[in-house]
Design a protein around this motif. Structure first.
Motif, short mmCIF file in Angstrom:
data_model
loop_
_atom_site.label_atom_id
_atom_site.label_comp_id
_atom_site.label_asym_id
_atom_site.label_seq_id
_atom_site.Cartn_x
_atom_site.Cartn_y
_atom_site.Cartn_z
N PHE A 108 0.84 -1.19 0.00
CA PHE A 108 0.00 0.00 0.00
C PHE A 108 0.88 1.25 0.00
CE2 PHE A 108 -3.11 2.69 2.73
CZ PHE A 108 -3.57 3.34 1.59
N VAL A 109 0.79 2.03 -1.07
CA VAL A 109 1.55 3.28 -1.17
C VAL A 109 0.75 4.36 -0.44
CG1 VAL A 109 2.73 4.89 -2.72
CG2 VAL A 109 2.42 2.50 -3.41
N GLU A 110 0.91 4.41 0.86
CA GLU A 110 0.06 5.25 1.70
C GLU A 110 0.18 6.74 1.38
OE1 GLU A 110 0.07 4.37 5.87
OE2 GLU A 110 0.76 2.32 5.55
N ASP A 111 1.39 7.19 1.13
CA ASP A 111 1.61 8.63 0.90
C ASP A 111 0.80 9.15 -0.29
OD1 ASP A 111 3.32 8.52 2.99
OD2 ASP A 111 5.17 8.62 1.80
N SER A 112 0.58 8.30 -1.28
CA SER A 112 -0.15 8.75 -2.47
C SER A 112 -1.64 8.93 -2.23
CB SER A 112 0.07 7.76 -3.63
OG SER A 112 -0.57 6.51 -3.34
N CYS A 113 -2.12 8.39 -1.10
CA CYS A 113 -3.57 8.39 -0.85
C CYS A 113 -3.96 9.34 0.29
CB CYS A 113 -4.05 6.98 -0.54
SG CYS A 113 -3.74 5.80 -1.87
N GLU A 114 -3.10 10.30 0.62
CA GLU A 114 -3.44 11.27 1.66
C GLU A 114 -4.34 12.34 1.07
OE1 GLU A 114 0.36 12.47 3.13
OE2 GLU A 114 0.53 10.76 4.49
N ILE A 115 -5.58 11.95 0.83
CA ILE A 115 -6.54 12.78 0.10
C ILE A 115 -7.89 12.71 0.80
CG2 ILE A 115 -7.68 13.17 -2.14
CD1 ILE A 115 -5.41 11.37 -3.35
N THR A 116 -8.59 13.82 0.86
CA THR A 116 -9.97 13.83 1.34
C THR A 116 -10.90 13.83 0.14
OG1 THR A 116 -9.38 15.08 3.33
CG2 THR A 116 -11.69 15.11 2.67
N ILE A 117 -11.83 12.88 0.09
CA ILE A 117 -12.75 12.81 -1.05
C ILE A 117 -14.20 12.87 -0.56
CG2 ILE A 117 -11.08 11.46 -2.37
CD1 ILE A 117 -12.82 9.01 -1.90
N HIS A 118 -15.10 13.07 -1.52
CA HIS A 118 -16.53 13.19 -1.21
C HIS A 118 -17.30 12.18 -2.05
CE1 HIS A 118 -20.62 15.07 -1.45
NE2 HIS A 118 -20.39 15.16 -0.15
N THR A 119 -17.69 11.08 -1.43
CA THR A 119 -18.49 10.06 -2.10
C THR A 119 -19.10 9.16 -1.03
OG1 THR A 119 -18.47 8.40 -3.88
CG2 THR A 119 -16.59 8.38 -2.36
N ASP A 120 -19.73 8.07 -1.44
CA ASP A 120 -20.31 7.14 -0.48
C ASP A 120 -19.23 6.15 -0.05
OD1 ASP A 120 -21.58 4.81 0.66
OD2 ASP A 120 -23.48 5.56 -0.10
N PRO A 121 -18.75 6.20 1.20
CA PRO A 121 -17.64 5.34 1.62
C PRO A 121 -17.99 3.86 1.63
CG PRO A 121 -18.57 6.51 3.50
CD PRO A 121 -19.22 7.09 2.28
N VAL A 122 -19.26 3.53 1.89
CA VAL A 122 -19.67 2.12 1.94
C VAL A 122 -19.62 1.50 0.54
CG1 VAL A 122 -21.54 0.53 2.48
CG2 VAL A 122 -21.10 2.48 3.98
N LEU A 123 -20.18 2.22 -0.44
CA LEU A 123 -20.18 1.69 -1.81
C LEU A 123 -18.77 1.67 -2.39
CD1 LEU A 123 -23.42 3.22 -3.37
CD2 LEU A 123 -23.09 1.06 -2.16
N LEU A 124 -17.97 2.70 -2.05
CA LEU A 124 -16.58 2.70 -2.51
C LEU A 124 -15.84 1.49 -1.94
CD1 LEU A 124 -14.33 4.21 -4.05
CD2 LEU A 124 -13.73 5.29 -1.88
N ARG A 125 -16.13 1.18 -0.70
CA ARG A 125 -15.51 0.00 -0.08
C ARG A 125 -15.86 -1.27 -0.86
NH1 ARG A 125 -13.93 -2.24 5.02
NH2 ARG A 125 -14.71 -4.37 5.23
N ARG A 126 -17.11 -1.38 -1.30
CA ARG A 126 -17.53 -2.55 -2.07
C ARG A 126 -16.70 -2.66 -3.36
NH1 ARG A 126 -19.91 -3.55 1.93
NH2 ARG A 126 -22.09 -3.26 2.44
N VAL A 127 -16.53 -1.52 -4.04
CA VAL A 127 -15.80 -1.51 -5.31
C VAL A 127 -14.33 -1.88 -5.10
CG1 VAL A 127 -15.03 -0.08 -7.25
CG2 VAL A 127 -17.35 0.17 -6.37
N ILE A 128 -13.68 -1.21 -4.14
CA ILE A 128 -12.26 -1.44 -3.89
C ILE A 128 -12.02 -2.87 -3.40
CG2 ILE A 128 -10.23 -0.70 -2.60
CD1 ILE A 128 -11.25 1.30 -4.69
N SER A 129 -12.92 -3.38 -2.56
CA SER A 129 -12.78 -4.75 -2.07
C SER A 129 -12.79 -5.74 -3.21
CB SER A 129 -13.91 -5.08 -1.08
OG SER A 129 -13.79 -4.30 0.10
N ASN A 130 -13.67 -5.55 -4.19
CA ASN A 130 -13.71 -6.44 -5.34
C ASN A 130 -12.45 -6.33 -6.18
OD1 ASN A 130 -16.12 -8.10 -5.50
ND2 ASN A 130 -17.28 -6.20 -5.58
N MET A 131 -11.91 -5.11 -6.29
CA MET A 131 -10.67 -4.93 -7.04
C MET A 131 -9.52 -5.70 -6.38
SD MET A 131 -11.02 -0.83 -7.85
CE MET A 131 -9.40 -0.65 -8.58
N ILE A 132 -9.42 -5.58 -5.06
CA ILE A 132 -8.35 -6.27 -4.33
C ILE A 132 -8.53 -7.78 -4.39
CG2 ILE A 132 -7.32 -6.62 -2.05
CD1 ILE A 132 -7.98 -3.68 -1.43
N LYS A 133 -9.77 -8.22 -4.22
CA LYS A 133 -10.05 -9.66 -4.25
C LYS A 133 -9.69 -10.25 -5.61
CE LYS A 133 -13.78 -12.99 -3.42
NZ LYS A 133 -15.22 -13.16 -3.10
#
Length: 363
Positions: free
Chosen positions: A261-286
């Motif tokens: 995990f390249v943590e430094d690249s993700c030091e960002i505040t975003i505006h979206t639905d965190p639950v649905l984003l979690r679903r998308v990212i989880s599928n990408m990682i899986k």
């Protein structure tokens, strides 16, 4: 015109109208095609529609048959690849793996009925994509000295949904529940406080997996029915991604594999639905973890752009072209029957509900 697959040649408008007029005048043909409860058309040798029943008109939201005469099936069904080439449906590189054009070509080549399943990604009026699962059949039809094809398409989306639901609830969920029960039985036999703690930690991980699997399926069903609610809020992306990655590092798919995990690249505040984003990212990682072997690494990082944030999950290796052409189609999977919801749900949730863009590259 150019083509990457099937012939680009089309009959003239006059010839198409002549074929339609003559076929319509034959009562038995009209009655036969109209009696079929699913999409049924008659195609000329150039794969153009010269006759159709009302089911195709209803499916495509068209009132008058004049609007579809001369078109090919993918053009009427709004296939996203139908307009890739000037020559239309059947001529793009993606058409090489299309069940519809392939059974038509097979029927023409063998002179016999051909049947196959077909997955079509369609573009809706709102701009987002949808998927059709169809059972398509092409049957040779000779009439008045000319060669035609009776082409039918039956919607099997509900059957595919049922298969996927059974896979989740009668396979994955039951397996996970069985693992939970096994851990509980082992825990009952332990006296060592240290081992008891280890088993409790394992129970926590497995129970979270079980809950996540059920919630994923619940979100997907709600999204397909148009009932999914979106709650957008501001949050720290690094923290959210870090939580997801922590969970997957303990997942059985990550055994002897590394998640970087390249943590430094993700030091960002975003505006979206965190639950649905979690679903998308989880599928990408899986998906990435499923594609690598022991000792290999997947990398997760972010790129901040003026008007967007790109979240990337990379794994070593490449996909065959035939697979690349079918990614994001519902029910398509390289992992066996009843699979194929991961990339499809990424596309559905990420684009239709989060107004993002899901894409990939492979070399």
């Amino acid at each position: 015109m150019n083509t990457h697959y099937a012939s680009y040649h089309r009959a003239s408008t006059q010839q198409v109208l002549r074929d339609y007029s003559e076929l319509k005048s034959a009562d038995y043909i009209n009655e036969l095609v109209a009696a079929l409860p699913y999409v049924a058309t008659i195609l000329n040798k150039d794969r153009q529609i010269v006759f159709s029943n009302d089911a195709l008109l209803k499916q495509s939201g068209i009132r008058n048959i004049d609007e579809i005469l001369g078109k090919r099936p993918g053009e009427v069904l709004n296939c996203i690849h139908a307009g890739t080439m000037d020559a239309g449906c059947g001529t793009s590189e993606n058409c090489q793996v299309c069940g519809a054009v392939n059974i038509i070509l097979k029927c023409q080549e063998t002179g016999k009925t051909a049947t196959d399943e077909c997955r079509i990604r369609t573009r809706e009026e709102e701009g987002y994509e949808d998927c059709l699962d169809l059972k398509v059949t092409a049957t040779p039809f000779h009439w008045d000295g000319r060669e035609f094809i009776i082409f039918t398409a039956r919607d099997i989306s509900s059957e595919k949904r049922k298969e996927a639901l059974e896979r989740v609830f009668f396979h994955d969920v039951i397996n996970t529940a069985g693992t939970l029960q096994g851990l509980v039985n082992l825990l009952k036999q332990q006296d060592d406080p240290q081992k008891i703690k280890q088993f409790i930690d394992l129970l926590s991980v497995v129970s979270q997996d079980l809950t996540e699997e059920i919630l994923n399926q619940k979100s997907l069903l709600a999204a397909e029915n148009g009932d999914l609610s979106v709650t957008k809020q501001k949050f720290y992306l690094k923290e959210t991604l870090g939580y997801i990655i922590k969970e997957y590092r303990r997942h059985e798919l990550a055994l002897n594999k590394e998640i970087h995990f390249v943590e430094d690249s993700c030091e960002i505040t975003i505006h979206t639905d965190p639950v649905l984003l979690r679903r998308v990212i989880s599928n990408m990682i899986k998906n990435a973890l499923e594609e690598i072997v022991a000792e290999e690494i997947i990398t997760i990082d972010c790129i901040q752009k003026p008007d967007a944030v790109v979240i990337r999950v990379h794994n070593p290796g490449g996909m065959p072209e035939s697979v690349q052409k079918q990614i994001f189609q519902r029910s398509f999977s390289t992992k066996g029957k009843g699979r194929g919801l991961g990339t499809y749900s990424m596309k559905l949730l990420g684009e239709k509900y989060l107004n993002g863009k899901i894409f990939f590259s492979s070399t």
